[in-house]
Design an enzyme around this catalytic site. Structure first.
Site, PDB file in Angstrom:
ATOM      1  N   LYS A  74      80.922  74.835 -21.537  1.00 34.40           N
ATOM      2  CA  LYS A  74      82.265  74.760 -20.878  1.00 34.40           C
ATOM      3  C   LYS A  74      82.835  76.363 -20.913  1.00 34.40           C
ATOM      4  O   LYS A  74      83.358  76.264 -20.164  1.00 34.40           O
ATOM      5  CB  LYS A  74      83.377  73.633 -21.257  1.00 34.40           C
ATOM      6  CG  LYS A  74      83.236  72.273 -21.149  1.00 34.40           C
ATOM      7  CD  LYS A  74      84.626  71.628 -21.838  1.00 34.40           C
ATOM      8  CE  LYS A  74      84.429  71.466 -23.818  1.00 34.40           C
ATOM      9  NZ  LYS A  74      83.170  70.475 -24.297  1.00 34.40           N
ATOM     10  N   ARG A  84      91.419  65.744 -23.289  1.00 32.33           N
ATOM     11  CA  ARG A  84      90.307  65.210 -23.874  1.00 32.33           C
ATOM     12  C   ARG A  84      90.637  63.883 -24.493  1.00 32.33           C
ATOM     13  O   ARG A  84      89.727  63.612 -24.509  1.00 32.33           O
ATOM     14  CB  ARG A  84      90.641  65.697 -25.205  1.00 32.33           C
ATOM     15  CG  ARG A  84      89.671  67.043 -26.039  1.00 32.33           C
ATOM     16  CD  ARG A  84      88.672  67.051 -25.683  1.00 32.33           C
ATOM     17  NE  ARG A  84      88.364  68.564 -27.304  1.00 32.33           N
ATOM     18  CZ  ARG A  84      88.140  68.910 -27.497  1.00 32.33           C
ATOM     19  NH1 ARG A  84      88.635  69.789 -26.228  1.00 32.33           N
ATOM     20  NH2 ARG A  84      87.018  69.552 -28.060  1.00 32.33           N
ATOM     21  N   ARG A 103      74.624  77.509 -32.417  1.00 27.31           N
ATOM     22  CA  ARG A 103      75.826  79.023 -31.984  1.00 27.31           C
ATOM     23  C   ARG A 103      76.793  80.048 -32.558  1.00 27.31           C
ATOM     24  O   ARG A 103      76.550  79.075 -33.641  1.00 27.31           O
ATOM     25  CB  ARG A 103      77.290  77.973 -30.967  1.00 27.31           C
ATOM     26  CG  ARG A 103      78.598  78.972 -30.598  1.00 27.31           C
ATOM     27  CD  ARG A 103      79.347  78.230 -29.817  1.00 27.31           C
ATOM     28  NE  ARG A 103      80.348  76.740 -30.929  1.00 27.31           N
ATOM     29  CZ  ARG A 103      80.820  75.813 -29.814  1.00 27.31           C
ATOM     30  NH1 ARG A 103      80.823  75.829 -29.136  1.00 27.31           N
ATOM     31  NH2 ARG A 103      81.230  75.011 -30.904  1.00 27.31           N
ATOM     32  N   ARG A 138      81.292  78.809 -37.061  1.00 30.79           N
ATOM     33  CA  ARG A 138      82.630  77.567 -36.508  1.00 30.79           C
ATOM     34  C   ARG A 138      82.971  76.888 -37.885  1.00 30.79           C
ATOM     35  O   ARG A 138      82.492  76.136 -38.623  1.00 30.79           O
ATOM     36  CB  ARG A 138      82.528  77.368 -35.110  1.00 30.79           C
ATOM     37  CG  ARG A 138      83.607  78.026 -34.216  1.00 30.79           C
ATOM     38  CD  ARG A 138      84.155  76.712 -33.448  1.00 30.79           C
ATOM     39  NE  ARG A 138      84.486  76.315 -32.896  1.00 30.79           N
ATOM     40  CZ  ARG A 138      84.241  75.833 -31.626  1.00 30.79           C
ATOM     41  NH1 ARG A 138      83.968  76.237 -30.477  1.00 30.79           N
ATOM     42  NH2 ARG A 138      84.456  73.855 -31.863  1.00 30.79           N
ATOM     43  N   ARG A 157      82.490  64.918 -33.815  1.00 32.78           N
ATOM     44  CA  ARG A 157      83.579  65.511 -32.608  1.00 32.78           C
ATOM     45  C   ARG A 157      82.306  64.618 -31.737  1.00 32.78           C
ATOM     46  O   ARG A 157      83.545  64.080 -30.461  1.00 32.78           O
ATOM     47  CB  ARG A 157      83.120  66.978 -32.536  1.00 32.78           C
ATOM     48  CG  ARG A 157      83.769  68.241 -33.395  1.00 32.78           C
ATOM     49  CD  ARG A 157      83.003  69.540 -33.456  1.00 32.78           C
ATOM     50  NE  ARG A 157      83.223  69.982 -32.353  1.00 32.78           N
ATOM     51  CZ  ARG A 157      82.953  70.995 -32.109  1.00 32.78           C
ATOM     52  NH1 ARG A 157      81.873  71.222 -33.487  1.00 32.78           N
ATOM     53  NH2 ARG A 157      82.461  71.832 -31.030  1.00 32.78           N
TER      54      ARG A 157
HETATM   55  P1  AP5 Z   1      80.382  76.533 -24.640  1.00 37.72           P
HETATM   56  O1  AP5 Z   1      80.609  77.575 -23.864  1.00 37.72           O
HETATM   57  O2  AP5 Z   1      80.447  77.023 -26.738  1.00 37.72           O
HETATM   58  O3  AP5 Z   1      80.154  74.963 -25.237  1.00 37.72           O
HETATM   59  P2  AP5 Z   1      81.717  74.117 -24.987  1.00 37.72           P
HETATM   60  O4  AP5 Z   1      81.235  72.991 -24.234  1.00 37.72           O
HETATM   61  O5  AP5 Z   1      82.495  75.364 -24.839  1.00 37.72           O
HETATM   62  O6  AP5 Z   1      81.739  74.153 -26.665  1.00 37.72           O
HETATM   63  P3  AP5 Z   1      82.755  73.615 -28.010  1.00 37.72           P
HETATM   64  O7  AP5 Z   1      81.972  72.900 -29.191  1.00 37.72           O
HETATM   65  O8  AP5 Z   1      83.661  74.966 -27.771  1.00 37.72           O
HETATM   66  O9  AP5 Z   1      84.128  72.429 -27.418  1.00 37.72           O
HETATM   67  P4  AP5 Z   1      83.901  71.512 -28.123  1.00 37.72           P
HETATM   68  O10 AP5 Z   1      84.384  70.456 -27.297  1.00 37.72           O
HETATM   69  O11 AP5 Z   1      83.714  70.183 -28.905  1.00 37.72           O
HETATM   70  O12 AP5 Z   1      85.165  72.410 -29.134  1.00 37.72           O
HETATM   71  P5  AP5 Z   1      86.670  73.407 -28.407  1.00 37.72           P
HETATM   72  O13 AP5 Z   1      86.468  74.096 -29.021  1.00 37.72           O
HETATM   73  O14 AP5 Z   1      87.093  73.012 -27.464  1.00 37.72           O
HETATM   74  O15 AP5 Z   1      78.253  76.125 -25.836  1.00 37.72           O
HETATM   75  C1  AP5 Z   1      77.706  75.788 -26.901  1.00 37.72           C
HETATM   76  C2  AP5 Z   1      76.662  76.613 -27.011  1.00 37.72           C
HETATM   77  O16 AP5 Z   1      75.791  76.464 -26.321  1.00 37.72           O
HETATM   78  C3  AP5 Z   1      76.615  78.130 -27.566  1.00 37.72           C
HETATM   79  O17 AP5 Z   1      75.873  78.362 -28.868  1.00 37.72           O
HETATM   80  C4  AP5 Z   1      76.697  78.831 -26.247  1.00 37.72           C
HETATM   81  O18 AP5 Z   1      75.935  80.601 -26.225  1.00 37.72           O
HETATM   82  C5  AP5 Z   1      75.047  77.805 -26.041  1.00 37.72           C
HETATM   83  N1  AP5 Z   1      74.836  77.594 -23.778  1.00 37.72           N
HETATM   84  C6  AP5 Z   1      75.929  77.509 -23.486  1.00 37.72           C
HETATM   85  N2  AP5 Z   1      75.362  76.715 -21.925  1.00 37.72           N
HETATM   86  C7  AP5 Z   1      73.723  77.610 -22.156  1.00 37.72           C
HETATM   87  C8  AP5 Z   1      72.827  77.943 -21.321  1.00 37.72           C
HETATM   88  N3  AP5 Z   1      72.864  77.096 -19.844  1.00 37.72           N
HETATM   89  N4  AP5 Z   1      71.576  78.207 -21.815  1.00 37.72           N
HETATM   90  C9  AP5 Z   1      71.583  78.434 -23.193  1.00 37.72           C
HETATM   91  N5  AP5 Z   1      72.167  78.199 -24.247  1.00 37.72           N
HETATM   92  C10 AP5 Z   1      73.680  78.231 -24.082  1.00 37.72           C
HETATM   93  O19 AP5 Z   1      87.696  72.139 -29.617  1.00 37.72           O
HETATM   94  C11 AP5 Z   1      87.644  72.252 -31.064  1.00 37.72           C
HETATM   95  C12 AP5 Z   1      88.734  71.022 -31.827  1.00 37.72           C
HETATM   96  O20 AP5 Z   1      89.235  71.811 -31.457  1.00 37.72           O
HETATM   97  C13 AP5 Z   1      88.293  70.069 -31.297  1.00 37.72           C
HETATM   98  O21 AP5 Z   1      87.233  69.613 -32.211  1.00 37.72           O
HETATM   99  C14 AP5 Z   1      89.720  68.867 -31.491  1.00 37.72           C
HETATM  100  O22 AP5 Z   1      89.953  69.470 -32.586  1.00 37.72           O
HETATM  101  C15 AP5 Z   1      90.640  70.697 -31.068  1.00 37.72           C
HETATM  102  N6  AP5 Z   1      90.843  70.315 -30.057  1.00 37.72           N
HETATM  103  C16 AP5 Z   1      91.018  71.061 -28.901  1.00 37.72           C
HETATM  104  N7  AP5 Z   1      91.722  70.561 -27.269  1.00 37.72           N
HETATM  105  C17 AP5 Z   1      91.638  69.544 -27.792  1.00 37.72           C
HETATM  106  C18 AP5 Z   1      92.553  68.863 -27.043  1.00 37.72           C
HETATM  107  N8  AP5 Z   1      93.060  68.791 -25.852  1.00 37.72           N
HETATM  108  N9  AP5 Z   1      93.043  67.218 -27.444  1.00 37.72           N
HETATM  109  C19 AP5 Z   1      92.865  67.422 -29.472  1.00 37.72           C
HETATM  110  N10 AP5 Z   1      92.366  68.449 -29.657  1.00 37.72           N
HETATM  111  C20 AP5 Z   1      91.977  69.450 -29.179  1.00 37.72           C
END
Ligand code: AP5
Length: 215
Positions: free
Chosen positions: A13, A88, A127, A162, A173
């Site tokens: 994402k 979410r 990552r 992280r 997660r």
């Molecule tokens: P990346 O682009 O970082 O993936 P992502 O889908 O953004 O993953 P996240 O882990 O950031 O999402 P998440 O939903 O768990 O965490 P968030 O920060 O929102 O890509 C991942 C990896 O793959 C990278 O290394 C990238 O380089 C690689 N990659 C990507 N595309 C690629 C490709 N095509 N080819 C090769 N490599 C590739 O949330 C964290 C925490 O915050 C949650 O657990 C929760 O506790 C809290 N939180 C956040 N939002 C909420 C909410 N709305 N409600 C409640 N709690 C929340």
């Protein structure tokens, strides 16, 4: 453009959002980045969120909804926004629907990034993220390492793993995602907004989104 990006942790994402914002000046709004910034800054929000995040649990809906209600009314959202990590849960999706109706904003689509679990696990363990809360650039030791080991190309801050990227927290997660967030695809399908994209290439995902919304 006005999009919601759905998908499991590591589905890409954040990576796709960064590519899309370059197209039309829309802003990426990542609730994960906002919360990690608050934890680092030691604010009240950060103190409340930290324990949930470390465990891989979701932060309570009311904390997130308070942040998003304000954030979506900031001037930089006028050109469009990409919601990365929000909503979410079904209550968050219902609240967003009411908020957008109140603000008179229509979404272009809710895009679900569908990526196999083995690819996700590999991506999350490799990552790395810039530790500067204002930057948070994403790297990957395999597919996109920083030019200088451990140093952000963009701002020079340390690049780190992280806190919620332990195997235990990653599994938690993914379970939380399956239980609470995966049902959102049905919600947005019923709203007539769902675009499902099954691809591990971010270029292909961006192309599918551009075709769908006509930009
Ligand atoms: P990346 O682009 O970082 O993936 P992502 O889908 O953004 O993953 P996240 O882990 O950031 O999402 P998440 O939903 O768990 O965490 P968030 O920060 O929102 O890509 C991942 C990896 O793959 C990278 O290394 C990238 O380089 C690689 N990659 C990507 N595309 C690629 C490709 N095509 N080819 C090769 N490599 C590739 O949330 C964290 C925490 O915050 C949650 O657990 C929760 O506790 C809290 N939180 C956040 N939002 C909420 C909410 N709305 N409600 C409640 N709690 C929340």
């Amino acid at each position: 453009m006005r999009l919601i990006l759905l998908g499991a942790p590591g589905a890409g994402k954040g990576t796709v959002a960064k590519q899309l914002t370059a197209l039309d000046g829309s802003v990426q709004i990542s609730t994960g980045d906002i919360l990690r910034g608050a934890v680092q800054a030691g604010t009240e929000l950060g103190r409340k969120a930290q324990e949930y995040m470390k465990r891989g649990d979701l932060v309570p809906d009311e904390l997130i909804l308070g942040i998003m209600e304000k954030r979506l009314q900031e001037p930089d959202c006028a050109k469009g926004f990409l919601l990365d990590g929000f909503p979410r849960t079904i209550p968050q999706a219902e609240a967003l629907k009411g908020l957008l109706a109140k603000l008179g904003i229509r979404l272009d689509a809710a895009v679900n990034l569908d990526v196999p679990r083995d690819v996700i696990l590999d991506r999350l363990t490799t990552r790395r993220t810039c530790s500067n809360p204002k930057c948070q650039e994403i790297y990957n030791v395999k597919s996109k390492p920083p030019k200088k080991d451990g140093v952000c190309d963009k701002c020079g801050s340390p690049v780190v793993q992280r806190e919620d990227e332990t195997e235990e927290a990653i599994n938690k997660r993914l379970d939380t995602y399956n239980e609470k967030t995966a049902p959102l695809t049905g919600f947005y399908e019923r709203e007539g907004l769902l675009l499902n994209v099954s691809s591990t290439s971010s270029d292909e995902v961006v192309a599918a989104i551009r075709k769908h919304i006509g930009i």
